[in-house]
Motif scaffolding. Structure first.
Motif, PDB file in Angstrom:
ATOM      1  N   GLY A  73       0.814  -1.198   0.000  1.00  0.00           N
ATOM      2  CA  GLY A  73       0.000   0.000   0.000  1.00  0.00           C
ATOM      3  C   GLY A  73       0.849   1.250   0.000  1.00  0.00           C
ATOM      4  O   GLY A  73       2.075   1.186  -0.114  1.00  0.00           O
ATOM      5  N   GLU A  74       0.161   2.377   0.129  1.00  0.00           N
ATOM      6  CA  GLU A  74       0.806   3.686   0.133  1.00  0.00           C
ATOM      7  C   GLU A  74       0.483   4.397   1.437  1.00  0.00           C
ATOM      8  O   GLU A  74      -0.672   4.390   1.889  1.00  0.00           O
ATOM      9  N   TYR A  75       1.500   5.012   2.035  1.00  0.00           N
ATOM     10  CA  TYR A  75       1.293   5.795   3.252  1.00  0.00           C
ATOM     11  C   TYR A  75       0.603   7.108   2.882  1.00  0.00           C
ATOM     12  O   TYR A  75       1.102   7.878   2.064  1.00  0.00           O
ATOM     13  N   LEU A  76      -0.542   7.356   3.491  1.00  0.00           N
ATOM     14  CA  LEU A  76      -1.312   8.573   3.251  1.00  0.00           C
ATOM     15  C   LEU A  76      -1.032   9.627   4.317  1.00  0.00           C
ATOM     16  O   LEU A  76      -1.099  10.821   4.044  1.00  0.00           O
ATOM     17  N   ARG A  77      -0.760   9.158   5.536  1.00  0.00           N
ATOM     18  CA  ARG A  77      -0.465  10.074   6.651  1.00  0.00           C
ATOM     19  C   ARG A  77       0.561   9.403   7.545  1.00  0.00           C
ATOM     20  O   ARG A  77       0.415   8.240   7.911  1.00  0.00           O
ATOM     21  N   VAL A  78       1.598  10.161   7.896  1.00  0.00           N
ATOM     22  CA  VAL A  78       2.621   9.682   8.824  1.00  0.00           C
ATOM     23  C   VAL A  78       2.862  10.784   9.846  1.00  0.00           C
ATOM     24  O   VAL A  78       3.401  11.835   9.504  1.00  0.00           O
TER      25      VAL A  78
END
Length: 149
Positions: A73-78
């Motif tokens: 997946g892709e990190y949307l918020r870190v």
């Protein structure tokens, strides 16, 4: 008419480990390799994490019976130490994408984790509620082993 209902799984879990250790368990590939996957005796074969907004992850693991699985997946918020949000999918189920949000709060003894796996469309063959609970039990064991070092 298709199934437009989006399901969510919500899990509140307490870890007997400091927030820094729980955060590291989710963001350090070396630690992720020790706990990812719902089979208690499963083994992570690769873990690539680019923990930044827009970064990607891909984690492959193998069950004791030899079945291989890859989640990505892709990190949307870190938000370091506080929250992660990312898309979720399986290589074996192209086009089936959901969303995971994980929040971490320090407690007097350990860390409270709020976990939501949302936007589940019912198309996946995976039993996410049971799978995530088994996965977090593995993480409990890894964190407990680290605490005794």
């Amino acid at each position: 008419m298709g199934d437009a209902t989006l399901a969510s799984i919500r899990i509140e879990h307490h870890f007997d480990a400091a927030q820094e250790k729980v955060w590291r368990a989710w963001t350090d590939p070396d630690v992720v390799r020790r706990w990812w996957g719902s089979q208690p005796d499963g083994v992570v074969t690769s873990a690539h994490l680019e923990v930044r907004e827009g970064g990607r992850f891909e984690i492959s693991f193998q069950d004791p019976d030899g079945d291989a699985h890859t989640s990505s997946g892709e990190y949307l918020r870190v938000e370091p130490m506080v929250a992660l949000e990312f898309t979720w999918g399986w290589r074996s189920e192209p086009g089936v994408v959901s969303r995971v949000t994980v929040g971490f709060e320090p407690r007097e003894k350990g860390t409270a984790m709020r976990f939501v796996h949302g936007e589940l469309r019912g198309a996946s063959k995976h039993d996410y509620a049971q799978g995530w609970r088994r996965t977090f039990a593995k993480l409990d064991r890894v964190l407990a082993a680290d605490a005794q070092c």
